[in-house]
Design a protein around this motif. Structure first.
Motif, PDB file in Angstrom:
ATOM      1  N   ASP A  80      -3.709  -1.228   7.171  1.00 31.90           N
ATOM      2  CA  ASP A  80      -4.146  -1.271   5.785  1.00 31.90           C
ATOM      3  C   ASP A  80      -3.577  -2.467   5.027  1.00 31.90           C
ATOM      4  O   ASP A  80      -4.156  -2.915   4.037  1.00 31.90           O
ATOM      5  CB  ASP A  80      -3.757   0.027   5.067  1.00 31.90           C
ATOM      6  CG  ASP A  80      -4.917   0.997   4.983  1.00 31.90           C
ATOM      7  OD1 ASP A  80      -5.981   0.720   5.577  1.00 31.90           O
ATOM      8  OD2 ASP A  80      -4.781   2.045   4.318  1.00 31.90           O
ATOM      9  N   HIS A 126      -4.907  -2.716  -3.128  1.00 33.75           N
ATOM     10  CA  HIS A 126      -6.307  -2.317  -3.274  1.00 33.75           C
ATOM     11  C   HIS A 126      -6.329  -1.035  -4.091  1.00 33.75           C
ATOM     12  O   HIS A 126      -5.743  -0.030  -3.696  1.00 33.75           O
ATOM     13  CB  HIS A 126      -6.957  -2.091  -1.905  1.00 33.75           C
ATOM     14  CG  HIS A 126      -8.455  -1.964  -1.988  1.00 33.75           C
ATOM     15  ND1 HIS A 126      -9.284  -3.052  -2.035  1.00 33.75           N
ATOM     16  CD2 HIS A 126      -9.258  -0.869  -2.056  1.00 33.75           C
ATOM     17  CE1 HIS A 126     -10.538  -2.651  -2.111  1.00 33.75           C
ATOM     18  NE2 HIS A 126     -10.541  -1.320  -2.145  1.00 33.75           N
ATOM     19  N   SER A 181      -7.473   8.395   6.341  1.00 31.76           N
ATOM     20  CA  SER A 181      -7.205   8.180   4.922  1.00 31.76           C
ATOM     21  C   SER A 181      -6.883   9.467   4.181  1.00 31.76           C
ATOM     22  O   SER A 181      -6.197   9.440   3.158  1.00 31.76           O
ATOM     23  CB  SER A 181      -8.413   7.492   4.264  1.00 31.76           C
ATOM     24  OG  SER A 181      -9.576   8.296   4.385  1.00 31.76           O
ATOM     25  N   TYR A 231      -2.754   3.039  11.657  1.00 27.27           N
ATOM     26  CA  TYR A 231      -3.699   2.961  10.538  1.00 27.27           C
ATOM     27  C   TYR A 231      -3.008   2.398   9.297  1.00 27.27           C
ATOM     28  O   TYR A 231      -3.536   1.531   8.600  1.00 27.27           O
ATOM     29  CB  TYR A 231      -4.262   4.361  10.251  1.00 27.27           C
ATOM     30  CG  TYR A 231      -4.869   4.536   8.889  1.00 27.27           C
ATOM     31  CD1 TYR A 231      -6.221   4.295   8.678  1.00 27.27           C
ATOM     32  CD2 TYR A 231      -4.095   4.947   7.802  1.00 27.27           C
ATOM     33  CE1 TYR A 231      -6.780   4.458   7.421  1.00 27.27           C
ATOM     34  CE2 TYR A 231      -4.637   5.107   6.544  1.00 27.27           C
ATOM     35  CZ  TYR A 231      -5.984   4.865   6.362  1.00 27.27           C
ATOM     36  OH  TYR A 231      -6.529   5.028   5.119  1.00 27.27           O
ATOM     37  N   ASP A 291       0.855  -1.180   0.000  1.00 23.72           N
ATOM     38  CA  ASP A 291       0.000   0.000   0.000  1.00 23.72           C
ATOM     39  C   ASP A 291       0.889   1.227   0.000  1.00 23.72           C
ATOM     40  O   ASP A 291       2.091   1.143   0.325  1.00 23.72           O
ATOM     41  CB  ASP A 291      -0.919   0.005   1.226  1.00 23.72           C
ATOM     42  CG  ASP A 291      -2.019   1.059   1.134  1.00 23.72           C
ATOM     43  OD1 ASP A 291      -2.348   1.480   0.007  1.00 23.72           O
ATOM     44  OD2 ASP A 291      -2.534   1.479   2.189  1.00 23.72           O
ATOM     45  N   LEU A 311     -12.139  -2.121   9.620  1.00 24.42           N
ATOM     46  CA  LEU A 311     -10.984  -1.244   9.473  1.00 24.42           C
ATOM     47  C   LEU A 311     -11.439   0.204   9.633  1.00 24.42           C
ATOM     48  O   LEU A 311     -12.341   0.651   8.923  1.00 24.42           O
ATOM     49  CB  LEU A 311     -10.342  -1.403   8.091  1.00 24.42           C
ATOM     50  CG  LEU A 311      -9.414  -2.583   7.849  1.00 24.42           C
ATOM     51  CD1 LEU A 311      -8.939  -2.560   6.402  1.00 24.42           C
ATOM     52  CD2 LEU A 311      -8.218  -2.533   8.788  1.00 24.42           C
ATOM     53  N   LYS A 364     -11.066   4.122   8.938  1.00 24.46           N
ATOM     54  CA  LYS A 364     -10.494   4.855   7.810  1.00 24.46           C
ATOM     55  C   LYS A 364     -10.407   6.352   8.099  1.00 24.46           C
ATOM     56  O   LYS A 364     -10.349   7.162   7.181  1.00 24.46           O
ATOM     57  CB  LYS A 364     -11.349   4.622   6.551  1.00 24.46           C
ATOM     58  CG  LYS A 364     -11.479   3.174   6.131  1.00 24.46           C
ATOM     59  CD  LYS A 364     -10.141   2.538   5.825  1.00 24.46           C
ATOM     60  CE  LYS A 364      -9.482   3.094   4.594  1.00 24.46           C
ATOM     61  NZ  LYS A 364      -8.201   2.422   4.280  1.00 24.46           N
ATOM     62  N   GLU A 372       0.773   5.711   0.719  1.00 22.35           N
ATOM     63  CA  GLU A 372       0.015   6.882   1.168  1.00 22.35           C
ATOM     64  C   GLU A 372       0.572   8.134   0.499  1.00 22.35           C
ATOM     65  O   GLU A 372       1.788   8.314   0.387  1.00 22.35           O
ATOM     66  CB  GLU A 372       0.101   7.028   2.697  1.00 22.35           C
ATOM     67  CG  GLU A 372      -0.320   5.805   3.482  1.00 22.35           C
ATOM     68  CD  GLU A 372      -1.793   5.452   3.324  1.00 22.35           C
ATOM     69  OE1 GLU A 372      -2.558   6.295   2.816  1.00 22.35           O
ATOM     70  OE2 GLU A 372      -2.167   4.326   3.713  1.00 22.35           O
ATOM     71  N   LEU A 405     -11.776  -0.320   0.635  1.00 25.35           N
ATOM     72  CA  LEU A 405     -11.103  -1.391   1.374  1.00 25.35           C
ATOM     73  C   LEU A 405     -11.859  -1.765   2.644  1.00 25.35           C
ATOM     74  O   LEU A 405     -12.054  -2.949   2.926  1.00 25.35           O
ATOM     75  CB  LEU A 405      -9.671  -0.963   1.717  1.00 25.35           C
ATOM     76  CG  LEU A 405      -8.848  -1.988   2.505  1.00 25.35           C
ATOM     77  CD1 LEU A 405      -8.726  -3.295   1.739  1.00 25.35           C
ATOM     78  CD2 LEU A 405      -7.466  -1.426   2.833  1.00 25.35           C
TER      79      LEU A 405
END
Length: 455
Positions: free
Chosen positions: A218, A145, A198, A214, A94, A193, A195, A96, A181
């Motif tokens: 993920d 994802h 995010s 967090y 993943d 989860l 979020k 960010e 997700l």
């Protein structure tokens, strides 16, 4: 017995968890909420079954092995490379970004998890070259994802997957109505989860502990999610469809530069003459240059609505500009001279240099609303094609846009091949980038729909 499906399932029971909820079938996305410290039950949607079901969602609040320290030194990265190269099974990945805060789509945190290696949180600002990690994972399937969002940024860090499993695309092909997700994890694994982080500014340093938690979560269950989705895709006869979609995402070329990107200013439809469009263009280009230099999201430098307001009012001086409500803020007033200079340039442009009110030249079809007047036969083809694709969508429980790109469908109908039989339709779709499974499903139906139209 040898497994002939495109997906190899990793060992079950990762992290010692028991999944408390089973997948309920396509197009039924139960909205589960949590109440109480441990779990929540939400009534499943009415599917006509005689027996009601309850979906239990257990909040996932801590990574199984805790939150690892951020990897931000060459020595720590070398240890990660060795660990992940020695791990087993797919690797969850993943990334960010700081969308809405920084200019562009740069990656500010990379998260990975693999059996035998645990979880790693890597700072790509301190370690911009992650090619050694990518090399250690050659031949390993990456589980992401919405891979199309993360792969371009990961490529900038030197990370290129050999194979991809996209859990969002898998969920779409299974007909799930909500494919974020958190929603997919809740429905498929019965885990909740959070979020809430995010959309935070991931360029922040140091990153707060709750954000790191967090980020670790993920990737915590992505491989488990992949296992369930792969099984469901195989049962539904969609495993090969998914494999083709995943490969298309992995090998997709970089998006081409937009022609006249300033035309994407929100509210531009309210600006109707060339002179005002010229002012919009000058303001947009000035804002973009300033945002790039300062590494700030353009919308934070000057909002779109302020650009449109200035183009409509056409102020001739800084006092006139700052009298506009859209320029009353402290930040916009501070740079009012910069914005007024852009407006002045737009006002001074000769008519020959003003942008067209019709937009840039393009080979794309006109908006469908204009087809009935400009080409009634094309409008009839589009109506028949949309009906055929909608029926296929219902039959196979796959969203229309995943069966065939809407732009490709419009191009087929606006500029059809010499013959609209199945062979020519299939060739046109293939040339437009449709995958074999899409061509195989849609070409026969589209040809049959076209055959019913008057010649």
């Amino acid at each position: 017995m040898r497994d002939h499906t495109p997906f190899r399932s990793p060992p079950r029971g990762l992290h010692g968890r028991t999944r408390p909820v089973a997948y309920r079938g396509p197009m039924h996305d139960a909205a589960a909420t949590t109440s109480g410290p441990d779990a929540a039950e939400a009534p499943a949607p009415d599917t006509g079954d005689d027996v009601g079901e309850q979906i239990t969602v257990v909040p996932l609040t801590e990574p199984a092995e805790g939150v690892p320290p951020v990897v931000d030194t060459p020595q720590a990265l070398a240890a990660v490379v060795e660990a992940f190269g020695s791990g087993t099974g797919p690797v969850a990945v993943d990334a960010e970004r700081a969308s809405g805060y920084r200019y562009g789509q740069r990656t500010y945190l990379v998260q990975l998890r693999r059996e035998g290696a645990g979880t790693a949180l890597i700072d790509p600002v301190a370690l911009p070259d992650l090619s050694a990690l990518s090399d250690a994972l050659v031949g390993v399937e990456w589980v992401l994802h919405a891979a199309s969002q993360d792969l371009p940024g990961l490529v900038e860090q030197g990370m290129r997957p050999s194979r991809v499993f996209d859990t969002e695309l898998g969920a779409r092909l299974l007909g799930l109505e909500r494919v974020g997700l958190a929603a997919v994890v809740a429905q498929m694994l019965g885990l909740g989860l959070a979020k809430e982080h995010s959309a935070v500014d991931w360029s922040t340093r140091p990153l707060p502990p709750e954000w790191l938690r967090y980020a670790a979560l993920d990737v915590e269950v992505l491989v488990e999610l992949r296992e369930v989705l792969a099984e469901r895709l195989a049962v539904a006869g969609k495993a090969e469809w998914a494999a083709q979609e995943f490969e298309a995402v992995r090998t997709a070329p970089p998006a081409p530069a937009r022609v006249e990107p300033w035309r994407r200013v929100s509210g531009l439809h309210a600006v109707r003459d060339a002179r005002r469009l010229g002012v919009v263009r000058e303001l947009w280009e000035t804002r973009d240059t300033n945002a790039r230099q300062r590494d700030i999201s353009p919308g934070r430098v000057l909002p779109d609505h302020a650009i449109v307001a200035a183009a409509q009012a056409l102020p001739r001086s800084v006092p006139q500009l700052t009298a506009l409500p859209a320029f009353a803020g402290k930040g916009t007033r501070r740079r009012a001279t910069l914005w007024q200079s852009a407006i002045d340039r737009g006002l001074a442009l000769p008519d020959s240099e003003l942008p067209s009110v019709r937009g840039p030249k393009s080979d794309a079809p006109p908006p469908p609303r204009a087809w009935a007047d400009r080409d009634p036969a094309a409008a009839a083809r589009l109506a028949a094609a949309r009906e055929a694709v909608a029926a296929l969508s219902e039959e196979h429980e796959v969203p229309v846009e995943n069966l065939l790109q809407p732009d490709l469908l419009r191009r087929l109908c606006w500029s059809p091949p010499s013959s609209l039989d199945e062979e020519h339709v299939a060739a046109t779709l293939q040339a437009g980038g449709a995958r074999p499974w899409q061509v195989g499903l849609t070409a026969p139906r589209l040809a049959a729909a076209f055959a019913t139209l008057p010649r």
